[in-house]
Design a protein around this motif. Structure first.
Motif, PDB file in Angstrom:
ATOM      1  N   ILE A   1       0.819  -1.206   0.000  1.00  0.00           N
ATOM      2  CA  ILE A   1       0.000   0.000   0.000  1.00  0.00           C
ATOM      3  C   ILE A   1       0.856   1.261   0.000  1.00  0.00           C
ATOM      4  O   ILE A   1       0.616   2.199  -0.761  1.00  0.00           O
ATOM      5  CB  ILE A   1      -0.958   0.021   1.211  1.00  0.00           C
ATOM      6  CG1 ILE A   1      -1.917  -1.172   1.143  1.00  0.00           C
ATOM      7  CG2 ILE A   1      -1.739   1.329   1.265  1.00  0.00           C
ATOM      8  CD1 ILE A   1      -2.811  -1.304   2.363  1.00  0.00           C
ATOM      9  N   SER A   2       1.892   1.295   0.852  1.00  0.00           N
ATOM     10  CA  SER A   2       2.601   2.557   1.056  1.00  0.00           C
ATOM     11  C   SER A   2       4.091   2.519   0.750  1.00  0.00           C
ATOM     12  O   SER A   2       4.706   3.576   0.572  1.00  0.00           O
ATOM     13  CB  SER A   2       2.417   3.022   2.507  1.00  0.00           C
ATOM     14  OG  SER A   2       2.920   2.060   3.418  1.00  0.00           O
ATOM     15  N   ASP A   3       4.702   1.338   0.682  1.00  0.00           N
ATOM     16  CA  ASP A   3       6.149   1.279   0.469  1.00  0.00           C
ATOM     17  C   ASP A   3       6.492   1.261  -1.021  1.00  0.00           C
ATOM     18  O   ASP A   3       5.733   0.738  -1.838  1.00  0.00           O
ATOM     19  CB  ASP A   3       6.734   0.028   1.133  1.00  0.00           C
ATOM     20  CG  ASP A   3       6.674   0.113   2.654  1.00  0.00           C
ATOM     21  OD1 ASP A   3       6.401   1.213   3.173  1.00  0.00           O
ATOM     22  OD2 ASP A   3       6.882  -0.920   3.306  1.00  0.00           O
ATOM     23  N   VAL A   4       7.633   1.819  -1.354  1.00  0.00           N
ATOM     24  CA  VAL A   4       8.128   1.779  -2.738  1.00  0.00           C
ATOM     25  C   VAL A   4       8.562   0.342  -3.046  1.00  0.00           C
ATOM     26  O   VAL A   4       9.361  -0.234  -2.313  1.00  0.00           O
ATOM     27  CB  VAL A   4       9.321   2.731  -2.931  1.00  0.00           C
ATOM     28  CG1 VAL A   4       9.872   2.607  -4.351  1.00  0.00           C
ATOM     29  CG2 VAL A   4       8.894   4.168  -2.636  1.00  0.00           C
ATOM     30  N   PRO A   5       8.031  -0.255  -4.110  1.00  0.00           N
ATOM     31  CA  PRO A   5       8.338  -1.666  -4.397  1.00  0.00           C
ATOM     32  C   PRO A   5       9.833  -1.930  -4.544  1.00  0.00           C
ATOM     33  O   PRO A   5      10.539  -1.204  -5.247  1.00  0.00           O
ATOM     34  CB  PRO A   5       7.602  -1.928  -5.713  1.00  0.00           C
ATOM     35  CG  PRO A   5       6.480  -0.942  -5.718  1.00  0.00           C
ATOM     36  CD  PRO A   5       7.033   0.288  -5.043  1.00  0.00           C
ATOM     37  N   LEU A   6      10.308  -2.950  -3.860  1.00  0.00           N
ATOM     38  CA  LEU A   6      11.679  -3.408  -4.004  1.00  0.00           C
ATOM     39  C   LEU A   6      11.811  -4.192  -5.312  1.00  0.00           C
ATOM     40  O   LEU A   6      10.806  -4.620  -5.887  1.00  0.00           O
ATOM     41  CB  LEU A   6      12.056  -4.290  -2.816  1.00  0.00           C
ATOM     42  CG  LEU A   6      12.011  -3.623  -1.433  1.00  0.00           C
ATOM     43  CD1 LEU A   6      12.204  -4.658  -0.336  1.00  0.00           C
ATOM     44  CD2 LEU A   6      13.074  -2.529  -1.337  1.00  0.00           C
ATOM     45  N   PRO A   7      13.033  -4.414  -5.798  1.00  0.00           N
ATOM     46  CA  PRO A   7      13.190  -5.156  -7.054  1.00  0.00           C
ATOM     47  C   PRO A   7      12.488  -6.513  -7.067  1.00  0.00           C
ATOM     48  O   PRO A   7      11.888  -6.894  -8.071  1.00  0.00           O
ATOM     49  CB  PRO A   7      14.712  -5.291  -7.180  1.00  0.00           C
ATOM     50  CG  PRO A   7      15.248  -4.073  -6.486  1.00  0.00           C
ATOM     51  CD  PRO A   7      14.331  -3.864  -5.320  1.00  0.00           C
ATOM     52  N   TRP A   8      12.567  -7.251  -5.956  1.00  0.00           N
ATOM     53  CA  TRP A   8      11.918  -8.564  -5.945  1.00  0.00           C
ATOM     54  C   TRP A   8      10.400  -8.429  -6.008  1.00  0.00           C
ATOM     55  O   TRP A   8       9.720  -9.287  -6.598  1.00  0.00           O
ATOM     56  CB  TRP A   8      12.356  -9.394  -4.735  1.00  0.00           C
ATOM     57  CG  TRP A   8      11.804  -8.964  -3.394  1.00  0.00           C
ATOM     58  CD1 TRP A   8      12.412  -8.182  -2.470  1.00  0.00           C
ATOM     59  CD2 TRP A   8      10.534  -9.328  -2.822  1.00  0.00           C
ATOM     60  NE1 TRP A   8      11.610  -8.013  -1.367  1.00  0.00           N
ATOM     61  CE2 TRP A   8      10.461  -8.713  -1.557  1.00  0.00           C
ATOM     62  CE3 TRP A   8       9.463 -10.105  -3.260  1.00  0.00           C
ATOM     63  CZ2 TRP A   8       9.344  -8.849  -0.727  1.00  0.00           C
ATOM     64  CZ3 TRP A   8       8.346 -10.247  -2.438  1.00  0.00           C
ATOM     65  CH2 TRP A   8       8.299  -9.626  -1.185  1.00  0.00           C
ATOM     66  N   VAL A   9       9.863  -7.364  -5.407  1.00  0.00           N
ATOM     67  CA  VAL A   9       8.410  -7.123  -5.477  1.00  0.00           C
ATOM     68  C   VAL A   9       8.004  -6.811  -6.912  1.00  0.00           C
ATOM     69  O   VAL A   9       6.988  -7.299  -7.413  1.00  0.00           O
ATOM     70  CB  VAL A   9       7.999  -5.975  -4.527  1.00  0.00           C
ATOM     71  CG1 VAL A   9       6.521  -5.660  -4.675  1.00  0.00           C
ATOM     72  CG2 VAL A   9       8.329  -6.333  -3.087  1.00  0.00           C
ATOM     73  N   GLU A  10       8.795  -6.000  -7.583  1.00  0.00           N
ATOM     74  CA  GLU A  10       8.538  -5.698  -8.996  1.00  0.00           C
ATOM     75  C   GLU A  10       8.538  -6.982  -9.827  1.00  0.00           C
ATOM     76  O   GLU A  10       7.716  -7.142 -10.744  1.00  0.00           O
ATOM     77  CB  GLU A  10       9.590  -4.726  -9.531  1.00  0.00           C
ATOM     78  CG  GLU A  10       9.541  -3.334  -8.914  1.00  0.00           C
ATOM     79  CD  GLU A  10       8.391  -2.488  -9.462  1.00  0.00           C
ATOM     80  OE1 GLU A  10       7.471  -3.040 -10.100  1.00  0.00           O
ATOM     81  OE2 GLU A  10       8.421  -1.269  -9.229  1.00  0.00           O
ATOM     82  N   GLN A  11       9.454  -7.899  -9.520  1.00  0.00           N
ATOM     83  CA  GLN A  11       9.481  -9.176 -10.228  1.00  0.00           C
ATOM     84  C   GLN A  11       8.190  -9.957 -10.008  1.00  0.00           C
ATOM     85  O   GLN A  11       7.637 -10.551 -10.948  1.00  0.00           O
ATOM     86  CB  GLN A  11      10.672 -10.023  -9.765  1.00  0.00           C
ATOM     87  CG  GLN A  11      12.011  -9.601 -10.304  1.00  0.00           C
ATOM     88  CD  GLN A  11      13.057 -10.675 -10.055  1.00  0.00           C
ATOM     89  OE1 GLN A  11      12.957 -11.802 -10.543  1.00  0.00           O
ATOM     90  NE2 GLN A  11      14.060 -10.323  -9.262  1.00  0.00           N
ATOM     91  N   ALA A  12       7.727  -9.970  -8.754  1.00  0.00           N
ATOM     92  CA  ALA A  12       6.489 -10.687  -8.440  1.00  0.00           C
ATOM     93  C   ALA A  12       5.297 -10.089  -9.177  1.00  0.00           C
ATOM     94  O   ALA A  12       4.468 -10.814  -9.753  1.00  0.00           O
ATOM     95  CB  ALA A  12       6.246 -10.674  -6.933  1.00  0.00           C
ATOM     96  N   LEU A  13       5.197  -8.761  -9.183  1.00  0.00           N
ATOM     97  CA  LEU A  13       4.083  -8.098  -9.849  1.00  0.00           C
ATOM     98  C   LEU A  13       4.138  -8.326 -11.359  1.00  0.00           C
ATOM     99  O   LEU A  13       3.095  -8.535 -12.008  1.00  0.00           O
ATOM    100  CB  LEU A  13       4.091  -6.606  -9.532  1.00  0.00           C
ATOM    101  CG  LEU A  13       3.936  -6.227  -8.046  1.00  0.00           C
ATOM    102  CD1 LEU A  13       4.011  -4.711  -7.872  1.00  0.00           C
ATOM    103  CD2 LEU A  13       2.634  -6.769  -7.465  1.00  0.00           C
ATOM    104  N   ALA A  14       5.347  -8.323 -11.924  1.00  0.00           N
ATOM    105  CA  ALA A  14       5.499  -8.572 -13.361  1.00  0.00           C
ATOM    106  C   ALA A  14       5.094 -10.000 -13.703  1.00  0.00           C
ATOM    107  O   ALA A  14       4.448 -10.249 -14.740  1.00  0.00           O
ATOM    108  CB  ALA A  14       6.935  -8.303 -13.787  1.00  0.00           C
ATOM    109  N   LEU A  15       5.470 -10.951 -12.850  1.00  0.00           N
ATOM    110  CA  LEU A  15       5.081 -12.341 -13.053  1.00  0.00           C
ATOM    111  C   LEU A  15       3.561 -12.477 -13.072  1.00  0.00           C
ATOM    112  O   LEU A  15       2.992 -13.174 -13.928  1.00  0.00           O
ATOM    113  CB  LEU A  15       5.666 -13.205 -11.942  1.00  0.00           C
ATOM    114  CG  LEU A  15       5.108 -14.628 -11.817  1.00  0.00           C
ATOM    115  CD1 LEU A  15       5.503 -15.458 -13.023  1.00  0.00           C
ATOM    116  CD2 LEU A  15       5.590 -15.287 -10.528  1.00  0.00           C
TER     117      LEU A  15
END
Length: 228
Positions: free
Chosen positions: A66-80
């Motif tokens: 909700i409030s944190d800037v996505p970390l690289p691994w989070v970006e990977q999860a969202l892209a997946l």
């Protein structure tokens, strides 16, 4: 069946390995020949080619979408998630707790924060769609361990359980649960014992020893995975 379990948490506490074992044991209890790989995404491992898997499981986690800037691994999860939703090539995607929230968030849903964390076994009421999916059952008992929820499901998902607890894509390849069918009383106790105050303070804790429907849910999900 080829399965990829994506771990969205990084820990050296006992509950981490217990969770991995629970995922694999539950899957193999219904699909003994399953080839299971584990990607410790939040620990820095890269996702492999997701299209080679029949099933991808997104675990729980604590990162604040909700409030944190996505970390690289989070970006990977969202892209997946977005890639699988757009062109699954037969891949089924399951998300539990954080995985449930991440899938809905990635595809346009909305999240909110509870006043108190929700921990323990709870009864989830199923609507007509849910009863049809879960063999006529009117409810399911599931472990919970969360403080954020899906307040509005993404477009293209239908509700199976009350309060956006269980959601199924209209395409039939993505299913998400706020609860944890992989959790046990032992894992929950380990989570509570290792909590740093992020969840246990100001929380609502139901009994973690109450019987639950995790094994049944996994059996139904394996049928979902192999269905056309």
């Amino acid at each position: 069946m080829k399965v990829l379990i994506v771990l969205n948490f990084a820990t050296d506490k006992p509950w981490g390995q217990l969770s991995v074992e629970s995922f694999t044991d539950n899957i193999r209890s219904h699909a003994p020949d399953a080839e299971i790989s584990v990607c410790r995404l939040a620990s820095g491992e890269d996702l492999t080619n997701s299209s080679q898997y029949d099933l991808i499981v997104l675990s729980g986690g604590t990162f604040n979408l909700i409030s944190d800037v996505p970390l690289p691994w989070v970006e990977q999860a969202l892209a997946l998630i977005r890639r699988t939703a757009k062109d699954s090539n037969g891949t089924k995607l399951l998300g539990f707790c954080w995985g449930h929230q991440a899938i809905q968030f990635a595809l346009g849903g909305k999240l909110d924060v509870l006043n108190k964390s929700n921990i323990g076994v709870e009864t989830i009421t199923l609507n007509a769609e849910g009863q049809n999916f879960f063999d006529g059952r009117s409810s399911l008992k599931m472990h919970k361990y969360h403080k954020r929820v899906v307040s509005e499901a993404a477009l293209g998902f239908k509700l199976l359980g009350s309060n956006n607890e269980i959601l199924l894509s209209e395409s039939g390849n993505i299913m998400t649960f706020q609860g944890h069918p992989e959790l046990t009383s032992e894992i929950s106790r380990n989570l509570l014992d290792s909590d740093d105050g992020s969840y246990v303070d100001n929380s609502t804790i139901s009994s973690i020893t109450t019987p639950h429907d995790g094994l049944y849910i996994w059996g139904r999900l394996m049928k979902f995975v192999i269905s056309p």
